[in-house]
Design an enzyme around this catalytic site. Structure first.
Site, short mmCIF file in Angstrom:
data_model
loop_
_atom_site.label_atom_id
_atom_site.label_comp_id
_atom_site.label_asym_id
_atom_site.label_seq_id
_atom_site.Cartn_x
_atom_site.Cartn_y
_atom_site.Cartn_z
N GLU A 36 68.92 46.20 6.57
CA GLU A 36 68.61 44.76 6.34
C GLU A 36 69.84 44.02 5.55
O GLU A 36 70.01 44.90 4.43
CB GLU A 36 67.42 44.44 5.47
CG GLU A 36 67.01 43.13 4.80
CD GLU A 36 65.52 42.91 4.57
OE1 GLU A 36 64.94 44.03 3.91
OE2 GLU A 36 65.11 41.94 4.52
N CYS B 229 63.67 39.33 6.73
CA CYS B 229 63.65 37.83 6.71
C CYS B 229 64.66 37.17 7.18
O CYS B 229 64.76 36.09 7.41
CB CYS B 229 63.25 37.48 5.15
SG CYS B 229 61.71 38.17 4.58
N ASN C 48 59.59 39.27 12.97
CA ASN C 48 59.79 40.38 11.82
C ASN C 48 58.37 40.31 11.24
O ASN C 48 57.52 41.08 11.39
CB ASN C 48 60.73 39.81 10.79
CG ASN C 48 60.72 40.62 9.48
OD1 ASN C 48 60.53 41.69 9.53
ND2 ASN C 48 60.62 39.99 8.33
N GLU C 49 57.93 39.31 10.37
CA GLU C 49 56.79 39.15 9.69
C GLU C 49 56.19 37.68 10.12
O GLU C 49 56.64 37.05 9.18
CB GLU C 49 56.99 39.43 8.16
CG GLU C 49 57.08 40.56 7.83
CD GLU C 49 57.27 40.78 6.14
OE1 GLU C 49 57.39 39.73 5.57
OE2 GLU C 49 57.37 42.06 5.74
O1 AHR Z 1 62.47 44.12 2.75
C1 AHR Z 1 62.48 43.04 2.11
C2 AHR Z 1 61.61 42.02 2.79
O2 AHR Z 1 60.45 42.53 2.81
C3 AHR Z 1 61.98 41.99 4.32
O3 AHR Z 1 62.98 40.85 4.31
C4 AHR Z 1 60.71 41.32 4.81
O4 AHR Z 1 60.67 41.81 6.28
C5 AHR Z 1 59.88 41.87 3.85
O5 AHR Z 1 58.93 40.91 3.30
#
Ligand code: AHR
Length: 656
Positions: A45, A240, A373-374
Site C-alpha cells: 500500500e 484507501c 477496497n473498503e
Molecule cells: O492499511 C491502512 C488502511 O486501512 C488502508 O488503506 C485501508 O484499506 C484500511 O482502512
C-alpha cells in the site's frame, strides 16, 4: 524504569512453568485440505512513503516540477525559471537555468530528496535528465552529490559534467560514485557555462544496484525482504489510495503505465489524512506503476492481485451515499476490462501491445482481480454486480475478490458477506485492525464459515494494542496465534496479508507496519518474522491437530495455546506451529498418529521466535534484537516433549 520492571516481570513469567503437560495429537495419516499457494501473501500500500521515497528507487523528489508548488523539494540558486511547454504532455513543466547576471554568481538547483538522499560509498548512482541548449548549440551542467551537513570538510561526494549538445530535447545520463556514505545528501545541479542557458526536465537519480538491476527499479534491500517471505500473492496498490480523497485523486492504473516521463502526478490521499501528521509533499509520481507491480509480483513468485476502484468515492472522506449513479460507472468497468488485457492479452491487443512495448511481451498471467477496497452500503454490491457481469462475460477465468467492508464484524460486514455470496464473488476480502482481546478470541473464527460460499481473503490485519502502536513483540505473537486458525481452515481461507507493509521512519501516517526503513537501512519487525515463518513453512496439506480432542485455538482450558499442523509433501516433513500467548512457560507433548507402519519420526528442527520482554521491538539501530533462532530436535519414544516460553512462537519441522 518501567522497561526494567516489565523485563523483570517477563523474566519471572518465563521461569514459572504451567504445571500440566499439554498433550497434542497430530494425525499424520489424515491430511485434509490443500494449502493454497496464495495462502500467505503481501499487501503493498502506498502509505507511509512506501512507494515514492521508499520501495521505488527514485531519489529525486518532484523530478518533473509538477507538484502544485512547482519547486517544492528544490532550492533555487540564481536565475531559474519555470516553463510549461515541455516535451511531455502530461508533465509540461520544466526548469530553465540562465546566466545569473554576474560572472561571480551561480545558477543552479538543489534537490532535497525524500527526507534527504541516502547514498553509499563506492556505489554507483545513475543521474539522468531531459535537456536542451537554449540559445547556443551546446550547454553544460555540473552535477554533484553534496553532503550538506558537512561544515568543515569538502562536502562534495561525487561530481560530473554533462553537456547538452542540441537545441532539441534529449535524454542524457551520467554516473556518480560518492566516496562517503551519507544518509541525507542533496543533489546539486549548476549551470557550468553561465552564458549558455539550459532547459532541464525529468531530473532523476537512481541507484544502479536496484532489485534485479532494473533502470526504473526498486530498492534492493526492501525487495529482498519481501522475497524472503516467499509470498504467494501480492495485493496492490492500496488501500484507501484506490479510492483517493475524491474521484479525481483515485488511483487510475492507466496513468501509471507507459513512459515514466509522461505519467501524470497524483496526490497521495495520506498527505493530509491525519490531523497530526501532515505531509504536504506526499504525491504519487506513478514511477512505480502497474507494470512495475506486475513485474515485482512475478519476480518474487507471487500471484498479482490488483485492486481497482469500484466506481465509488472513499466513504470515510466523503458522505457515504454521495456516489455516482449506476449508469455512470461504465468507464470504471472498462478500466477493469482493459487491465485484464494489459496483464494477459496477447501483443496484438491494444493494451497487450503496450505491455510488450514496456518490455514484457509474455502475459503476466493475472488470475485475480479485486473490485473495491473498503466500501459499504448497498451501492457497493450494486456496482460490483455490474463489474462482474462484464468481467465474467469476457474473462470467465478471472477470480473476483469482493469486499466485506472496513470492519471484522457488525452491521456492514453482516450485510456484505451474504451479498458477496449472492453475487458469486470468488473471494471476500476481510479487514481487521483489532486489539489483543479480539485476537485472543479468533482462534475459531473460520471454523463455522459456510464452506460452499466464497473463499476468504484476510487482506488487511494487524494486532493494535491500545496505547502502544509500535511493532513490539506481543502483537506479533497474537498475529501468529490467529494465523493457526487461518491454517486450520485452509480449505476456506485462501489468501492472507498483514497491513500495512512499509513505513519510512520519518514519513509514517499509520503504525504498526511490517517493515520500517530510512534512507539507507531497513528493518524487519517481529510481525515480519511471523509472516516469514508462515510463508516459508506453509506446507501443502492440513493435518488434524488436537488437544483433548479439540483444535488448539486458545479456547477455555487450553492455557492460551494455539497450534496447527501441516504436511509438506514436497519436503517430506510434518510442520507443527505452536503459539503460547500466555505468560507462563508450558510443557507440550506432541504425539503422531497415523504414521505408515514401521515409519517413525526421529528428528527435525525448531525455529523459535521469543523475546525476554514482550514489549521489546526491533529498531533500525538494533534490527536483530528479535529474530528467529533455529535448533535441531530429536524425537524419542514416538512423542516429542518440549517446553515453550510464555509469549513465544515455534515452528517444529519434523522429518518424515
Ligand atoms: O492499511 C491502512 C488502511 O486501512 C488502508 O488503506 C485501508 O484499506 C484500511 O482502512
Amino acid at each position: 524504569m518501567k522497561t526494567k520492571i516489565s523485563a523483570i516481570a517477563a523474566l519471572a513469567s518465563c521461569i514459572a512453568v504451567h504445571a500440566a503437560t499439554n498433550n497434542f495429537v497430530v494425525n499424520v495419516g489424515e491430511p485434509g485440505a490443500r494449502i493454497q499457494p496464495t495462502m500467505y501473501g503481501l499487501f503493498f500500500e502506498d502509505i507511509n512513503f512506501a512507494a515514492d521515497g521508499g520501495l521505488y528507487g527514485e531519489l529525486v523528489k518532484n523530478r518533473s516540477f509538477e507538484f502544485p508548488q512547482n519547486f517544492m523539494g528544490w532550492k533555487i540558486l540564481g536565475n531559474v525559471d519555470l516553463k510549461a511547454d515541455g516535451p511531455f504532455e502530461r508533465n509540461p513543466h520544466y526548469a530553465r537555468l540562465s546566466y545569473p547576471g554576474h560572472p561571480g554568481r551561480l545558477t543552479g538547483l538543489e534537490n532535497e530528496g525524500y527526507f534527504g538522499i541516502g547514498v553509499k560509498s563506492g556505489e554507483e548512482y545513475r543521474f539522468s535528465v531531459w535537456a536542451r541548449a537554449v540559445e547556443s548549440d551546446s550547454a553544460k551542467i555540473k552535477v554533484q552529490l553534496v553532503n550538506t551537513a558537512s561544515q568543515y570538510t569538502n562536502p562534495v561526494l561525487a561530481s560530473a559534467e554533462l553537456t547538452a549538445d542540441s537545441k532539441e530535447w534529449k535524454k542524457y545520463t551520467v554516473t556518480l560514485t560518492p566516496d562517503k556514505t551519507v544518509d541525507k545528501a542533496t543533489l546539486r545541479i549548476l549551470l557550468a557555462k553561465p552564458e549558455s542557458a539550459i532547459d532541464l526536465e525529468h531530473i532523476s537519480l537512481f541507484p544502479v544496484n536496484t532489485w534485479n538491476g532494473h533502470e526504473n527499479g526498486l530498492r534492493r534491500d526492501l525487495v529482498e525482504l519481501l522475497a524472503a517471505v516467499k509470498p504467494g500473492v501480492l495485493r496492490f496498490p492500496g488501500g484507501c489510495i484506490v479510492e483517493g480523497a475524491d474521484l479525481a485523486s483515485r488511483y487510475q492504473w492507466k496513468n501509471t503505465v507507459g513512459a515514466v516521463e509522461n505519467r501524470p502526478l497524483n496526490e497521495n490521499r495520506w498527505n493530509y489524512c491525519h490531523n497530526n501528521r501532515y505531509y504536504p509533499d506526499y504525491f504519487q509520481s506513478y514511477g512505480l506503476g502497474f507494470y512495475e507491480y506486475f513485474l515485482l509480483a512475478e519476480e518474487i513468485g507471487a500471484e498479482p492481485l490488483p485492486i481497482l476502484n469500484a466506481g465509488m468515492v472513499c466513504q470515510y472522506q466523503n458522505r457515504p451515499d454521495d456516489q455516482l449513479p449506476l449508469d455512470s460507472i461504465r468507464p470504471f468497468i472498462d478500466d477493469a476490462l482493459d487491465l485484464i488485457e494489459f496483464a494477459n492479452g496477447d501483443t496484438s491487443t491494444t493494451w497487450g501491445a503496450l505491455r510488450a512495448d514496456m518490455g514484457h511481451p509474455e502475459p503476466f498471467n493475472m488470475k485475480y482481480l479485486g473490485i473495491g477496497n473498503e466500501q459499504w452500503t448497498e451501492i457497493y454490491p450494486r456496482n460490483l454486480e455490474a463489474f462482474m457481469k462484464y468481467i465474467r462475460a469476457k474473462y470467465p477465468e478471472i477470480k473476483i475478490v469482493g469486499s466485506s467492508g472496513p470492519k471484522s464484524d457488525g452491521k456492514d460486514f453482516d450485510y456484505l458477506w451474504p451479498e458477496m455470496t449472492r453475487l458469486g464473488a470468488d473471494l471476500v476480502d476481510e479487514h481487521y485492525y483489532r486489539p489483543e482481546e479480539w485476537f485472543l478470541k479468533q482462534g475459531n473464527r473460520y471454523d463455522d464459515y459456510d464452506r460452499k460460499g466464497p473463499k476468504v481473503f484476510a487482506g488487511e490485519y494487524a494486532c493494535h494494542i491500545k496505547g502502544k502502536k509500535e511493532n513490539h513483540f506481543r502483537p506479533a505473537i497474537l498475529e501468529a496465534a490467529m494465523m493457526t486458525g487461518f491454517e486450520r481452515n485452509a480449505d476456506i481461507v485462501h489468501m492472507t496479508s498483514y497491513a500495512p507493509l512499509f513505513a519510512h521512519v520519518e514519513g509514517w501516517q499509520w503504525r504498526p507496519d511490517l517493515i520500517w526503513f530510512d534512507n539507507l537501512r531497513s528493518m524487519p519487525t517481529s510481525s515480519y518474522h511471523v509472516q516469514k515463518l508462515y510463508g516459508n513453512y506453509k506446507g501443502t496439506r492440513i493435518l488434524p491437530l488436537t488437544m483433548n480432542d479439540s483444535p488448539v485455538s486458545g479456547a477455555d482450558g487450553q492455557n492460551g495455546l494455539f497450534a496447527s499442523a501441516v504436511i509438506d509433501d514436497d519436503a517430506n516433513t510434518v510442520i507443527v506451529k505452536v503459539v503460547n500467548t500466555g505468560n507462563e512457560k508450558q510443557e507440550i507433548d506432541i504425539k503422531f498418529n497415523g504414521l505408515e507402519k514401521g515409519r517413525k519420526i526421529l528428528h527435525g528442527k525448531v525455529i523459535s521466535l521469543t523475546s525476554v520482554d514482550p514489549g521489546d521491538e526491533n529498531t533500525l539501530d538494533n534490527p536483530n534484537r528479535i529474530k528467529p533462532v533455529t535448533s535441531s530436535i530429536e524425537v524419542k519414544d514416538e512423542s516429542y516433549i518440549t517446553r515453550v516460553d510464555g509469549n513465544s512462537f515455534h515452528v517444529y519441522v519434523f522429518d518424515l
